[in-house]
Design a protein around this motif. Sequence first.
Motif, PDB file in Angstrom:
ATOM      1  N   GLN A  13      24.182  35.774  36.923  1.00  0.00           N
ATOM      2  CA  GLN A  13      25.611  36.082  35.967  1.00  0.00           C
ATOM      3  C   GLN A  13      25.085  36.308  34.677  1.00  0.00           C
ATOM      4  OE1 GLN A  13      28.827  36.041  37.258  1.00  0.00           O
ATOM      5  NE2 GLN A  13      27.564  36.006  39.269  1.00  0.00           N
ATOM      6  N   VAL A  14      23.823  36.127  34.462  1.00  0.00           N
ATOM      7  CA  VAL A  14      23.365  36.402  32.701  1.00  0.00           C
ATOM      8  C   VAL A  14      22.177  37.603  32.917  1.00  0.00           C
ATOM      9  CG1 VAL A  14      21.694  35.270  31.258  1.00  0.00           C
ATOM     10  CG2 VAL A  14      23.664  34.131  32.557  1.00  0.00           C
ATOM     11  N   THR A 226      25.744  37.721  28.909  1.00  0.00           N
ATOM     12  CA  THR A 226      26.302  37.630  30.342  1.00  0.00           C
ATOM     13  C   THR A 226      26.067  39.107  31.051  1.00  0.00           C
ATOM     14  OG1 THR A 226      28.509  38.617  29.621  1.00  0.00           O
ATOM     15  CG2 THR A 226      28.052  36.259  29.528  1.00  0.00           C
TER      16      THR A 226
END
Length: 391
Positions: A13-14, A226
């Motif tokens: 997610q990052v 993100t």
Amino acid sequence: MGTMTVRYPVRDQVAIVGVGTTPYSRDSGKSEMGLVVDAARAAIKDAGLTAKDVDGIAGTWVRAELAQAALGIPAVNYYLNTRLPPFSQQVVAGINAVFSGLCDTMLVYHCAYRMGGTSRSAGGDPFRVSRRGMPRPLSPFPDTITGAACYASWANRYIEEYGASREDLGRIAINNRTNAGHNEHAAARKPLTMDEYLGARMVRDPLTVFDMDYTIDGADAFIITTAERARDLPQKPVIVHAAVLGQTDHGVEEDLPDLTDTGLKVAADALWARSELTLDDVDVFMPYDGFSVITLKWFEAIGYCGVGEAPGFVMDNWNEDADRIEIRGRVSVNPHGGSLSEGASQSAGHMREAVNQLRGQASGLQVEGARTALVAPGGFFYNAGAMLFRT
């Protein structure tokens, strides 16, 4: 490995979207703040952003609020002033801060600086001796040497318990020096032979000058955001698949009971419990090498081989013609030269090289088609980290 036995919602997610570095040198002529500012500005520019876009900051040695002011970052919603290495602490904190929503764009940085206790020449420089607010008496015994006492003891125990040899340590140093020869960023690039290694000046038996990281001035910085936002930025995003820390209940290396109860093993177990990937997916392996014996232990802790089997594993995966390690004939190990040859970045250089390898922008030996990099930062026997990056 890769069985996902625990909750880990941050997976994939990052992303790392910006990288900046300064030249590594034995005397940069700059302060730690100057080095951090140069690397951070380069990372922000590399990400296609400005200082106003950064709303989170963490780093080593240079205080976050001072770096923020020097960079002209008007306001942050997250900051971390745990300024001591290992750098993996700041990186993991930044990843989690972005995922949680505490900030959207995180700057993390690390500065390496030759303090008064890192070499004889630095020990003769009053400015370097008194840096970081910790005045030290001039001493002919650098921190790199006195701090090596426990690692020399562990290296001797490793040799005694598992029948290893100095040549086994030497192959770690030779691999890194061979790879550094392809990296213009590296501070030590002259080829190293086994005869030269065995004949090198002994610092603390069995560790020679080639078994200890090569102290430098330099800084590295990274921009984390993100994965969704990363798609709109100019650089190829490097996704953080998993990033963990590991620490035992023994707060210093010399208090560890044995060679298996280490932070390396704690971090490795935590990584694989949170990963969908396995060692078979890894294209580039970046184990910490502040001391050569640490790298042997990383091969074992991360799962390439069993306890005490790293010397045989390295031999089985040694490319005699290239004078370097190639795991299963394809996985490169510290292709930038690591701390032993590129420079003692306390693993920031390992992380930078991993990101650049996945971007196809490696400093040294580019691994063709690299899609997954495994970084094992920290390297202290009682506390460490492990990270899986992918594209």
